[in-house]
Design an enzyme around this catalytic site. Structure first.
Site, mmCIF file in Angstrom:
data_model
loop_
_atom_site.group_PDB
_atom_site.id
_atom_site.type_symbol
_atom_site.label_atom_id
_atom_site.label_comp_id
_atom_site.label_asym_id
_atom_site.label_seq_id
_atom_site.Cartn_x
_atom_site.Cartn_y
_atom_site.Cartn_z
ATOM 1 N N CYS A 130 3.789 -35.326 -14.385
ATOM 2 C CA CYS A 130 4.087 -35.735 -13.009
ATOM 3 C C CYS A 130 5.395 -36.517 -12.963
ATOM 4 C CB CYS A 130 2.932 -36.571 -12.460
ATOM 5 S SG CYS A 130 3.254 -37.183 -10.812
ATOM 6 N N CYS A 133 5.452 -39.508 -10.570
ATOM 7 C CA CYS A 133 4.644 -40.651 -11.028
ATOM 8 C C CYS A 133 5.374 -41.409 -12.135
ATOM 9 C CB CYS A 133 3.294 -40.214 -11.615
ATOM 10 S SG CYS A 133 2.424 -38.981 -10.687
ATOM 11 N N ASP A 134 5.952 -40.688 -13.078
ATOM 12 C CA ASP A 134 6.437 -41.315 -14.318
ATOM 13 C C ASP A 134 7.955 -41.308 -14.478
ATOM 14 O OD1 ASP A 134 3.770 -41.641 -14.985
ATOM 15 O OD2 ASP A 134 3.659 -39.717 -16.028
#
Ligand code: NAP
Length: 301
Positions: A130, A133-134
């Site tokens: 992701c 997300c990261d």
């Protein structure tokens, strides 16, 4: 006893709940993780009619609140089995058993892995599924994205503004992802395209340090990267229902546009059914169709 149990609180499941509640049905939504499904990881949705820009989180939260406000009950329990008992459906979760007249399976899909030996142990230490997300963990570092679909090209575009360099590795020389996004990507001077190649090894020293990439002629190249974003597609989450519901060889529920399955009273909505186009708008469309057909089924019982 519920009228309709919806398995999955992604866009398809939540839309089903909105339609079923508006038809005065008693609705339970079962969700194994958190509401929103895959869309929660999308930073900016630009292709949903009527919403020029909205984050996946905001979109999912609006859907979730709309379903709850209309009366849907939501429990965070993983459904692991469905049994048909006469005309009724018994849905078994890891915690409880619930009965309903109809079920809508809207479980979506999970990330496909590369299948490399140390891939699992490097999750959170260089491997991610992701980018939104990261991605921030890789500011000013070198990263790679593997895949050729919309997720891969969008991830690469997102990371190009964060990382110092982005390698986009694809096993063919043509992308499945939208050409307009690929064109945007080609304008970035810190993105390098590596075609006809696979990631074949993850080199680590507690964290990912480099990857080995093998091209179609067998030539191996080592690339130093702190992060590898794996975007090689999804696997439908239907395994728990395979004994009852017919799946194709890739694990998608066999169903047409009417969202019915081989079992009367069991419907399917969203990315986990056979379909040509998997988009937010087609997931919500399925949600509406499955709910309308589930309501008809119940009313005819
Ligand atoms: P996808 O479209 O299925 O693409 C997966 C990509 O990974 C393909 O390019 C495939 O290569 C490659 N691949 C598969 N297995 C591989 C492996 N073992 N090693 C290396 N490469 C591998 O998946 P996705 O990009 O996650 O998208 C899923 C669905 O969501 C699609 O329908 C997509 O359009 C949709 N989506 C839409 C948006 C949007 O509308 N904004 C955003 C994200 C996703 P090949 O091409 O050679 O098969």
């Amino acid at each position: 006893m519920y009228d309709i149990i919806i398995i999955g609180a992604g866009p398809a499941g939540l839309t089903s709940a909105i339609y079923a509640c508006r038809a005065s049905k008693k609705v339970l939504i079962l969700e194994a993780k958190s509401y929103g499904g895959q869309i929660i990881n999308t930073l900016d949705i630009e292709n949903y009619p009527g919403e020029a820009h909205i984050s996946g989180f905001d979109f999912a939260t609006k859907l979730y609140n709309q379903a709850k406000d209309l009366g849907a009950e939501i429990l965070f329990e993983k459904a692991v089995d469905i049994n048909v008992i006469d005309n009724l459906k018994e849905v078994i979760t890891t915690k409880n058993t619930y009965m309903s007249k109809a079920v809508i399976i809207a479980t979506g899909s999970e990330n496909r892995k590369l299948g490399l030996p140390n891939e699992d142990e490097l999750v959170g230490r260089g491997i991610s599924y992701c980018a939104t997300c990261d991605g921030a963990f890789y500011r000013n570092k070198n990263v790679a994205v593997v895949g050729g679909g919309n997720t891969a090209v969008e991830d690469a575009l997102y990371l190009a503004d964060i990382a110092s360099k982005v390698y986009l590795i694809h096993r063919r020389n043509e992308f499945r992802g939208e050409q307009s996004t690929v064109n945007h990507l080609k304008e970035k001077n810190n993105v390098e395209f590596i075609y006809n190649s696979n990631v074949t090894k993850l080199n680590e020293n507690e964290r990912l340090e480099s990857i080995e990439v093998t091209n179609k002629d067998g030539l191996v190249k080592t690339i130093d990267v702190a992060g590898l974003f794996v975007a090689v597609g999804k696997i439908p989450e239907n395994q728990n229902f395979a004994k009852l519901v017919n799946l194709d060889e890739s694990g998608y529920v066999k169903s047409g546009e009417d969202c019915t399955t081989n079992v009367a009273g069991i419907f399917v909505a969203g990315d986990n059914r056979i379909k040509e186009v998997r988009q937010l708008v087609t997931a919500t469309s399925d949600g509406a169709i499955a709910a309308i057909n589930a309501v008809k089924y119940i009313n005819d019982l």
